[in-house]
Design an enzyme around this catalytic site. Structure first.
Site, PDB file in Angstrom:
ATOM      1  N   HIS A  46      24.436 -27.622  10.280  1.00 52.21           N
ATOM      2  CA  HIS A  46      23.806 -28.301   9.146  1.00 52.21           C
ATOM      3  C   HIS A  46      23.280 -29.652   9.620  1.00 52.21           C
ATOM      4  O   HIS A  46      23.981 -30.380  10.320  1.00 52.21           O
ATOM      5  CB  HIS A  46      24.811 -28.498   8.014  1.00 52.21           C
ATOM      6  CG  HIS A  46      24.167 -28.787   6.696  1.00 52.21           C
ATOM      7  ND1 HIS A  46      23.609 -30.011   6.404  1.00 52.21           N
ATOM      8  CD2 HIS A  46      23.968 -28.010   5.598  1.00 52.21           C
ATOM      9  CE1 HIS A  46      23.103 -29.975   5.181  1.00 52.21           C
ATOM     10  NE2 HIS A  46      23.305 -28.773   4.675  1.00 52.21           N
ATOM     11  N   GLU A  59      21.781 -30.434   0.448  1.00 52.61           N
ATOM     12  CA  GLU A  59      20.320 -30.379   0.361  1.00 52.61           C
ATOM     13  C   GLU A  59      19.783 -30.965  -0.930  1.00 52.61           C
ATOM     14  O   GLU A  59      18.603 -31.326  -1.011  1.00 52.61           O
ATOM     15  CB  GLU A  59      19.843 -28.926   0.489  1.00 52.61           C
ATOM     16  CG  GLU A  59      19.618 -28.442   1.898  1.00 52.61           C
ATOM     17  CD  GLU A  59      20.866 -27.849   2.528  1.00 52.61           C
ATOM     18  OE1 GLU A  59      20.772 -27.315   3.638  1.00 52.61           O
ATOM     19  OE2 GLU A  59      21.950 -27.933   1.910  1.00 52.61           O
ATOM     20  N   ARG A  83      17.234 -25.426   8.074  1.00 53.54           N
ATOM     21  CA  ARG A  83      18.295 -26.245   8.660  1.00 53.54           C
ATOM     22  C   ARG A  83      18.178 -26.353  10.176  1.00 53.54           C
ATOM     23  O   ARG A  83      18.369 -27.434  10.748  1.00 53.54           O
ATOM     24  CB  ARG A  83      19.664 -25.670   8.287  1.00 53.54           C
ATOM     25  CG  ARG A  83      20.036 -25.851   6.831  1.00 53.54           C
ATOM     26  CD  ARG A  83      21.344 -25.146   6.502  1.00 53.54           C
ATOM     27  NE  ARG A  83      21.747 -25.385   5.120  1.00 53.54           N
ATOM     28  CZ  ARG A  83      22.800 -24.816   4.542  1.00 53.54           C
ATOM     29  NH1 ARG A  83      23.552 -23.973   5.237  1.00 53.54           N
ATOM     30  NH2 ARG A  83      23.105 -25.085   3.290  1.00 53.54           N
ATOM     31  N   HIS A 186      28.535 -25.863  10.636  1.00 51.05           N
ATOM     32  CA  HIS A 186      28.779 -25.586   9.223  1.00 51.05           C
ATOM     33  C   HIS A 186      29.274 -24.167   8.956  1.00 51.05           C
ATOM     34  O   HIS A 186      30.133 -23.961   8.107  1.00 51.05           O
ATOM     35  CB  HIS A 186      27.495 -25.843   8.438  1.00 51.05           C
ATOM     36  CG  HIS A 186      27.610 -25.627   6.964  1.00 51.05           C
ATOM     37  ND1 HIS A 186      28.622 -26.194   6.204  1.00 51.05           N
ATOM     38  CD2 HIS A 186      26.847 -24.902   6.099  1.00 51.05           C
ATOM     39  CE1 HIS A 186      28.474 -25.835   4.942  1.00 51.05           C
ATOM     40  NE2 HIS A 186      27.421 -25.044   4.847  1.00 51.05           N
ATOM     41  N   GLU A 216      34.626 -14.867   6.091  1.00 51.37           N
ATOM     42  CA  GLU A 216      34.052 -15.511   7.273  1.00 51.37           C
ATOM     43  C   GLU A 216      34.727 -15.095   8.572  1.00 51.37           C
ATOM     44  O   GLU A 216      34.205 -15.357   9.655  1.00 51.37           O
ATOM     45  CB  GLU A 216      34.097 -17.036   7.121  1.00 51.37           C
ATOM     46  CG  GLU A 216      33.125 -17.748   8.040  1.00 51.37           C
ATOM     47  CD  GLU A 216      32.954 -19.219   7.704  1.00 51.37           C
ATOM     48  OE1 GLU A 216      32.360 -19.937   8.524  1.00 51.37           O
ATOM     49  OE2 GLU A 216      33.403 -19.652   6.629  1.00 51.37           O
ATOM     50  N   ARG A 226      22.357 -17.592   8.290  1.00 53.71           N
ATOM     51  CA  ARG A 226      22.775 -17.261   6.925  1.00 53.71           C
ATOM     52  C   ARG A 226      21.890 -17.968   5.911  1.00 53.71           C
ATOM     53  O   ARG A 226      21.586 -19.149   6.035  1.00 53.71           O
ATOM     54  CB  ARG A 226      24.230 -17.699   6.717  1.00 53.71           C
ATOM     55  CG  ARG A 226      24.756 -17.516   5.307  1.00 53.71           C
ATOM     56  CD  ARG A 226      26.140 -18.127   5.186  1.00 53.71           C
ATOM     57  NE  ARG A 226      26.103 -19.570   5.351  1.00 53.71           N
ATOM     58  CZ  ARG A 226      26.082 -20.447   4.342  1.00 53.71           C
ATOM     59  NH1 ARG A 226      26.094 -20.025   3.094  1.00 53.71           N
ATOM     60  NH2 ARG A 226      26.061 -21.746   4.581  1.00 53.71           N
ATOM     61  N   GLY A 229      24.239 -19.756   0.205  1.00 58.13           N
ATOM     62  CA  GLY A 229      24.826 -19.068  -0.939  1.00 58.13           C
ATOM     63  C   GLY A 229      25.284 -17.657  -0.651  1.00 58.13           C
ATOM     64  O   GLY A 229      26.103 -17.101  -1.392  1.00 58.13           O
ATOM     65  N   VAL A 232      29.051 -16.741  -0.437  1.00 60.13           N
ATOM     66  CA  VAL A 232      29.785 -16.551  -1.690  1.00 60.13           C
ATOM     67  C   VAL A 232      29.707 -15.087  -2.113  1.00 60.13           C
ATOM     68  O   VAL A 232      30.715 -14.469  -2.480  1.00 60.13           O
ATOM     69  CB  VAL A 232      29.227 -17.466  -2.798  1.00 60.13           C
ATOM     70  CG1 VAL A 232      29.963 -17.220  -4.108  1.00 60.13           C
ATOM     71  CG2 VAL A 232      29.343 -18.931  -2.390  1.00 60.13           C
TER      72      VAL A 232
END
Length: 254
Positions: A46, A59, A83, A186, A216, A226, A229, A232
């Site tokens: 990130h 962001e 990113r 990140h 993860e 990725r 979001g 999730v």
């Protein structure tokens, strides 16, 4: 960070936004049971992380209109680029860090800034000149950069870097704010290999009986990078699947 050093030595020494316990122990345990890994080299960095506390600056700050500047007070990238692109641009700077610059309008729209202030990350001054002095950048250049940016917002055209989003408001409402940031690890796209039943696979691609994984610790779902979001959705979908399948398996064990 020993796994990072093995699979991506170029990232050794980076700060990480992850909690201290995220050291890959689950991956190591599964490997000891015969599981195999996939995409371990794919690690998301990130671009805007407060370095001293390894805290991610979201962001939303850029999305609501903040710009990034160098220690010379100049913009250097489309702040809303991907990113990895923003990270690469920061890493090309001699100092390998940058400043997020924004005004009270951004602060009012990006509520996360209040938390950043409480944590001591934000420098605040009533004028651009004073803010420039506070963060150690040339005041004349910072003012010029902001004038150019505000003109771009007014004309809906960023001639310097082609930014097209996060340009609904200029940066002209005092007080003014700055947060010093740099890249940080990140998210890891890699992990143990599983099938759609969340069963861990061995080196031959066969399921290991009774061994399930989700989240993860697993890899292979996101590819090289990725989308924000998606992790999730991953843990909800595959976490539920792992619960169902492990429960079904448990009922077969005597």
């Amino acid at each position: 960070m020993d796994i990072i050093a093995q699979v991506r030595p170029d990232l050794e020494g980076y700060v990480t936004t992850n909690q201290e316990g995220s050291t890959g122990d689950g991956i190591k345990m599964i490997e000891n049971l015969g599981g195999t890994t996939v995409d371990m080299e794919y690690i998301q960095v990130h671009p805007t992380v407060q370095q001293e506390n390894s805290y991610l600056i979201g962001e939303v700050v850029r999305g609501e209109g903040a710009i990034l500047i160098t220690s010379k007070g100049e913009r250097f990238i489309n702040e809303m680029a991907a990113r990895d692109s923003v990270t690469a641009a920061i890493n090309k700077l001699p100092e390998k860090n940058a400043f997020l610059i924004f005004d009270s309008g951004v602060k009012s729209r990006a509520k996360a800034v209040e938390q950043y202030e409480k944590m001591g990350f934000v420098k605040t001054e009533d004028t651009i000149k004073a803010l420039a002095q506070e963060i150690g950048v040339p005041a004349d250049q910072l003012q010029k950069t902001l004038d150019t940016w505000n003109s771009a917002v007014k004309n809906k055209k960023d001639a310097e870097f082609g930014r097209k989003t996060g340009m609904d408001h200029d940066l002209s409402a005092a007080p003014y704010y700055a947060i010093k940031i740099g890249p940080g690890i990140h998210y890891t796209m890699g992990g143990v290999r599983i099938n759609t039943n969340t069963e861990v696979l061995d080196n031959d691609g066969k399921p290991i009986s009774g061994l399930f994984a989700a989240g993860e610790v697993t890899g292979g779902l996101h590819g090289e990078n990725r989308i924000g979001g998606n992790s999730v959705a991953e843990i909800i979908i595959f976490g539920r699947q792992a619960g169902i399948k492990s429960s079904e398996y448990a009922k077969t064990v005597k």
